[in-house]
Design an enzyme around this catalytic site. Structure first.
Site, PDB file in Angstrom:
ATOM      1  N   TRP A 181      26.112 -47.171 -32.751  1.00 44.99           N
ATOM      2  CA  TRP A 181      25.694 -48.125 -31.718  1.00 44.99           C
ATOM      3  C   TRP A 181      26.800 -48.184 -30.679  1.00 44.99           C
ATOM      4  O   TRP A 181      27.973 -48.236 -31.034  1.00 44.99           O
ATOM      5  CB  TRP A 181      25.456 -49.535 -32.300  1.00 44.99           C
ATOM      6  CG  TRP A 181      25.312 -50.514 -31.176  1.00 44.99           C
ATOM      7  CD1 TRP A 181      24.244 -50.660 -30.343  1.00 44.99           C
ATOM      8  CD2 TRP A 181      26.323 -51.420 -30.697  1.00 44.99           C
ATOM      9  NE1 TRP A 181      24.516 -51.607 -29.381  1.00 44.99           N
ATOM     10  CE2 TRP A 181      25.775 -52.085 -29.578  1.00 44.99           C
ATOM     11  CE3 TRP A 181      27.627 -51.734 -31.099  1.00 44.99           C
ATOM     12  CZ2 TRP A 181      26.501 -53.048 -28.858  1.00 44.99           C
ATOM     13  CZ3 TRP A 181      28.348 -52.685 -30.386  1.00 44.99           C
ATOM     14  CH2 TRP A 181      27.780 -53.335 -29.278  1.00 44.99           C
ATOM     15  N   GLU A 222      21.132 -46.643 -32.934  1.00 47.85           N
ATOM     16  CA  GLU A 222      20.631 -48.022 -32.800  1.00 47.85           C
ATOM     17  C   GLU A 222      20.482 -48.402 -31.327  1.00 47.85           C
ATOM     18  O   GLU A 222      21.444 -48.371 -30.569  1.00 47.85           O
ATOM     19  CB  GLU A 222      21.620 -48.973 -33.491  1.00 47.85           C
ATOM     20  CG  GLU A 222      21.260 -50.440 -33.355  1.00 47.85           C
ATOM     21  CD  GLU A 222      22.269 -51.365 -34.055  1.00 47.85           C
ATOM     22  OE1 GLU A 222      23.309 -50.871 -34.546  1.00 47.85           O
ATOM     23  OE2 GLU A 222      22.009 -52.580 -34.103  1.00 47.85           O
ATOM     24  N   LYS A 224      19.301 -51.018 -28.051  1.00 46.22           N
ATOM     25  CA  LYS A 224      19.540 -52.430 -27.701  1.00 46.22           C
ATOM     26  C   LYS A 224      18.908 -52.717 -26.346  1.00 46.22           C
ATOM     27  O   LYS A 224      18.683 -51.799 -25.554  1.00 46.22           O
ATOM     28  CB  LYS A 224      21.051 -52.675 -27.663  1.00 46.22           C
ATOM     29  CG  LYS A 224      21.417 -54.137 -27.599  1.00 46.22           C
ATOM     30  CD  LYS A 224      22.850 -54.382 -28.031  1.00 46.22           C
ATOM     31  CE  LYS A 224      23.189 -55.845 -27.878  1.00 46.22           C
ATOM     32  NZ  LYS A 224      24.500 -56.182 -28.413  1.00 46.22           N
ATOM     33  N   ASP A 255      17.181 -52.807 -34.717  1.00 46.85           N
ATOM     34  CA  ASP A 255      17.828 -54.085 -35.043  1.00 46.85           C
ATOM     35  C   ASP A 255      16.907 -55.139 -34.457  1.00 46.85           C
ATOM     36  O   ASP A 255      16.615 -55.109 -33.253  1.00 46.85           O
ATOM     37  CB  ASP A 255      19.225 -54.105 -34.408  1.00 46.85           C
ATOM     38  CG  ASP A 255      19.969 -55.420 -34.599  1.00 46.85           C
ATOM     39  OD1 ASP A 255      19.365 -56.487 -34.380  1.00 46.85           O
ATOM     40  OD2 ASP A 255      21.171 -55.385 -34.939  1.00 46.85           O
ATOM     41  N   HIS A 258      17.480 -56.835 -31.087  1.00 46.87           N
ATOM     42  CA  HIS A 258      17.688 -56.016 -29.896  1.00 46.87           C
ATOM     43  C   HIS A 258      16.444 -55.800 -29.054  1.00 46.87           C
ATOM     44  O   HIS A 258      16.278 -54.757 -28.438  1.00 46.87           O
ATOM     45  CB  HIS A 258      18.287 -54.668 -30.299  1.00 46.87           C
ATOM     46  CG  HIS A 258      19.687 -54.781 -30.806  1.00 46.87           C
ATOM     47  ND1 HIS A 258      20.475 -53.701 -31.100  1.00 46.87           N
ATOM     48  CD2 HIS A 258      20.455 -55.874 -31.068  1.00 46.87           C
ATOM     49  CE1 HIS A 258      21.655 -54.112 -31.526  1.00 46.87           C
ATOM     50  NE2 HIS A 258      21.657 -55.431 -31.512  1.00 46.87           N
ATOM     51  N   HIS A 282      18.343 -52.974 -39.069  1.00 46.10           N
ATOM     52  CA  HIS A 282      19.362 -54.014 -39.144  1.00 46.10           C
ATOM     53  C   HIS A 282      18.610 -55.321 -39.143  1.00 46.10           C
ATOM     54  O   HIS A 282      17.975 -55.674 -38.147  1.00 46.10           O
ATOM     55  CB  HIS A 282      20.296 -53.975 -37.927  1.00 46.10           C
ATOM     56  CG  HIS A 282      21.480 -53.095 -38.113  1.00 46.10           C
ATOM     57  ND1 HIS A 282      22.462 -52.956 -37.156  1.00 46.10           N
ATOM     58  CD2 HIS A 282      21.863 -52.317 -39.163  1.00 46.10           C
ATOM     59  CE1 HIS A 282      23.394 -52.135 -37.609  1.00 46.10           C
ATOM     60  NE2 HIS A 282      23.047 -51.726 -38.821  1.00 46.10           N
ATOM     61  N   ASP A 290      20.624 -61.889 -28.659  1.00 44.57           N
ATOM     62  CA  ASP A 290      21.087 -61.171 -29.850  1.00 44.57           C
ATOM     63  C   ASP A 290      22.269 -61.912 -30.472  1.00 44.57           C
ATOM     64  O   ASP A 290      23.383 -61.413 -30.533  1.00 44.57           O
ATOM     65  CB  ASP A 290      21.500 -59.752 -29.417  1.00 44.57           C
ATOM     66  CG  ASP A 290      22.016 -58.919 -30.566  1.00 44.57           C
ATOM     67  OD1 ASP A 290      21.502 -59.088 -31.687  1.00 44.57           O
ATOM     68  OD2 ASP A 290      22.925 -58.103 -30.338  1.00 44.57           O
ATOM     69  N   ASP A 292      22.834 -62.928 -33.518  1.00 45.73           N
ATOM     70  CA  ASP A 292      23.218 -62.564 -34.889  1.00 45.73           C
ATOM     71  C   ASP A 292      23.440 -63.769 -35.790  1.00 45.73           C
ATOM     72  O   ASP A 292      24.455 -63.857 -36.487  1.00 45.73           O
ATOM     73  CB  ASP A 292      24.424 -61.612 -34.879  1.00 45.73           C
ATOM     74  CG  ASP A 292      24.036 -60.230 -34.383  1.00 45.73           C
ATOM     75  OD1 ASP A 292      23.404 -59.487 -35.132  1.00 45.73           O
ATOM     76  OD2 ASP A 292      24.348 -59.916 -33.206  1.00 45.73           O
ATOM     77  N   ASP A 321      22.713 -57.433 -40.606  1.00 40.83           N
ATOM     78  CA  ASP A 321      23.663 -57.437 -39.489  1.00 40.83           C
ATOM     79  C   ASP A 321      23.669 -58.813 -38.836  1.00 40.83           C
ATOM     80  O   ASP A 321      22.827 -59.102 -37.997  1.00 40.83           O
ATOM     81  CB  ASP A 321      23.258 -56.358 -38.458  1.00 40.83           C
ATOM     82  CG  ASP A 321      24.240 -56.298 -37.291  1.00 40.83           C
ATOM     83  OD1 ASP A 321      25.326 -56.892 -37.397  1.00 40.83           O
ATOM     84  OD2 ASP A 321      23.918 -55.643 -36.275  1.00 40.83           O
TER      85      ASP A 321
HETATM   86  C1  RNT Z   1      25.377 -54.792 -31.845  1.00 43.44           C
HETATM   87  C2  RNT Z   1      24.712 -54.045 -32.946  1.00 43.44           C
HETATM   88  C3  RNT Z   1      25.624 -53.458 -33.980  1.00 43.44           C
HETATM   89  C4  RNT Z   1      26.743 -54.403 -34.359  1.00 43.44           C
HETATM   90  C5  RNT Z   1      27.585 -53.931 -35.519  1.00 43.44           C
HETATM   91  C6  RNT Z   1      28.858 -54.692 -35.609  1.00 43.44           C
HETATM   92  O1  RNT Z   1      24.517 -55.448 -31.030  1.00 43.44           O
HETATM   93  O2  RNT Z   1      23.758 -54.856 -33.568  1.00 43.44           O
HETATM   94  O3  RNT Z   1      24.897 -53.042 -35.065  1.00 43.44           O
HETATM   95  O4  RNT Z   1      26.242 -55.663 -34.681  1.00 43.44           O
HETATM   96  O5  RNT Z   1      27.770 -52.584 -35.457  1.00 43.44           O
HETATM   97 ZN    ZN Z   2      22.807 -54.035 -35.346  1.00 47.06          ZN
END
Ligand code: RNT
Ligand code: ZN
Length: 419
Positions: A181, A222, A224, A255, A258, A282, A290, A292, A321
C-alpha cells in the site's frame, strides 16, 4: 450436557444448519492480526518519526508497546483471549534492527528472525507488508514519484520485502501474504492524472520482474480512495489496482475503509472472485473517513463475512487493519478479532442453499422473512460454546485486560526510549 446449547443446536437444525460443522469450520479460519494496533504504527526503526502518509492513529491511552518485547507480550495477551489459531501481520518497519540505522532499502531477512521464532514457537504463521510511509523519502510520493531516485529507493524496499517474505515462507513452510500500500496522491486537483499512474505501473512491473517464488509469496496490492492531506487524487485507486492485479496475476486487496462511505464493499467481492481465484481483505471500520476504528459487529462486517462463507474461505486472505490509540490497545485487538469471528459464525449459521433457492425461485417474501428471523436465532449461545471449546473466556473477558493493564501496561511511560 449443556441444555441451553443443545436447544440452540436443535433450533438451527430445524432450518437445516449444522452447528457442529459451523464451529469446526470457524476454528479453521485464520485471520491475520495486524501488529500495528499495539504501538500506533510506530515500528522499531531508529529513524522513526511521526506516522505520515495520510493515515493517523489518534488518542493517548496509556500503555503503548515501546519495543519488540513489549509488543510480543501484548500480542500474546490478545491471542489468549481470541478463540482459534490465527496469523500475525507484520510491517517492514517492525524488524529487529539493533543499534544500527538500517534504511528501508537495506532491510534483510535476519532482521525478522526473532518474529519468525516467536511465530514458530506459537505454531502460527506470519504475513508481511512493505512500509512505504512515515519516511523522509515518502513525503512527495513513493513508487509513483516523479524522481527516479525516489522510485528506485521504494522499488528496492519492496524487492527487499519480497526476499524477506520468501525467507519467512521457507521457515514457516507456509506462503506469506505480502501487501503493498502506498500513500501517493495529491491534496488538490492534479494537472496530470496519468503520469503518476504510469510511473506506479512501471515501478510495479520492475518489482514483479524480480525473480521471486510465486508459490511462496502472495503479493497483494491495496487500493484507496483518499488520505488526510491527499484528498483530491490517489494514484493507487480501486480501478488502478484491480486492473493491475488482473493483468499481472497477483491479488487485489480490498480495505473496507478505502471507499466512499455509502459504497458496500461486500458487494465488490463476487465481481472480483469471478475473475480472480483469491481476494485479500483488510477488515476495519471507517467512521466518516478511513479512520480505522476498531471493528464492531456491524452490517459491513456481517456483509463481508457472508461473502467469505458463501464463496468459501479458501478464496480469501483475511486480515484486520485498525489502529485506535484512544482505547486499551490489547482490548482493541481482542474486540476487533472476536467481532470478525462472530460475524463469520453468524454467516456460518445461515442456511445459504435454502436462501439461494428462495431467491432463484423469486420467493422473495419468504427470503425476507427468513433473513429477518435469523437475526434472533440463538447465535450467542453457539458463540459461547465456541469460546469455551477453544479455551478462551466467553463473555466476561475484560477483567483479564484490567489485570494486564494493572500489572503490565499501566506504568509504560510514553517518553521511554524505543529499542
Ligand atoms: C492505509 C492502509 C494500510 C495501512 C497499514 C498500516 O490506509 O489501510 O493497509 O493501514 O499498512
Ligand atoms: Zn489497509
Amino acid at each position: 450436557m449443556n441444555q441451553v446449547f443443545e436447544h440452540a443446536k436443535q433450533q438451527y437444525a430445524e432450518i437445516g444448519v449444522d452447528v457442529e460443522k459451523a464451529m469446526t469450520r470457524l476454528s479453521a479460519i485464520p485471520i491475520s492480526m495486524h501488529c500495528w494496533q499495539g504501538d500506533d504504527i510506530q515500528g522499531f526503526e531508529n529513524l522513526a518519526g511521526p506516522v505520515s502518509g495520510g493515515i493517523q492513529a489518534t488518542g493517548d491511552y496509556p500503555g503503548r508497546a515501546r519495543n519488540g518485547e513489549e509488543l510480543m507480550m501484548d500480542i500474546d495477551k490478545a491471542f489468549s483471549l481470541i478463540p482459534g489459531k490465527h496469523r500475525l501481520n507484520l510491517h517492514a518497519s517492525y524488524g529487529f534492527f539493533g543499534e544500527s540505522k538500517i534504511d528501508r532499502d537495506q532491510i534483510r531477512p535476519e532482521h525478522f528472525d526473532k518474529w519468525i521464532d516467536f511465530a514458530l514457537e506459537r505454531g502460527i504463521c506470519l504475513d508481511f507488508n512493505a512500509t512505504c510511509f512515515s519516511h523522509p523519502l515518502s513525503k512527495d510520493g513513493t513508487l509513483s514519484s516523479e524522481q527516479t531516485k525516489v522510485r528506485d529507493f521504494w522499488i528496492a524496499h519492496v524487492k527487499a520485502c519480497l526476499k524477506i517474505s520468501e525467507h519467512i515462507a521457507h521457515r514457516q513452510r507456509d506462503p506469506v501474504t505480502l501487501n503493498i500500500w502506498i500513500p501517493d496522491g495529491f491534496k488538490d486537483i492534479p494537472a496530470d492524472r496519468f503520469g503518476p499512474r504510469r510511473r506506479l505501473k512501471d515501478s510495479l512491473d520492475q518489482i514483479l520482474a524480480a525473480d521471486y517464488d510465486r508459490s511462496l509469496v502472495n503479493l497483494t496490492v491495496e487500493s484507496k480512495v483518499f488520505g488526510i492531506g491527499l484528498e483530491s487524487y490517489t494514484v493507487g485507486s480501486h480501478e488502478f489496482y484491480l486492473n493491475y492485479a488482473a493483468q499481472n496475476g497477483i491479488i487485489y486487496l480490498l480495505d473496507n475503509g478505502h471507499f466512499h462511505p455509502t459504497e458496500v464493499v461486500a458487494d465488490k467481492i463476487s465481481s472480483t472472485l469471478l475473475f480472480f481465484d483469491k481476494v485479500a481483505l483488510h477488515m476495519t471500520r471507517p467512521v466518516r473517513w478511513d479512520s480505522d476504528h476498531v471493528v464492531r459487529l456491524d452490517d459491513e462486517i456481517l456483509g463481508l463475512a457472508q461473502e467469505i462463507i458463501v464463496h468459501g474461505e479458501e478464496h480469501f486472505l483475511l486480515g484486520t487493519d485498525f489502529f485506535d490509540a484512544s482505547v486499551n490497545r490489547v482490548a482493541a485487538w481482542v474486540i476487533g478479532m472476536r467481532n470478525v469471528q462472530k460475524a463469520l459464525l453468524i454467516a456460518l449459521l445461515q442456511p445459504h442453499d435454502q436462501m439461494r433457492a428462495l431467491q432463484d425461485a423469486r420467493n422473495l417474501s419468504k427470503l425476507l422473512a427468513l433473513q429477518e428471523e435469523l437475526k434472533t436465532y440463538p447465535f450467542g449461545i453457539v458463540w459461547q460454546e465456541f469460546c469455551q471449546r477453544s479455551g478462551v473466556p466467553t463473555l466476561n473477558w475484560y477483567p483479564e485486560i484490567e489485570k494486564y493493564e494493572e500489572e503490565v501496561t499501566k506504568d509504560r511511560k510514553a517518553e521511554d526510549e524505543w529499542i
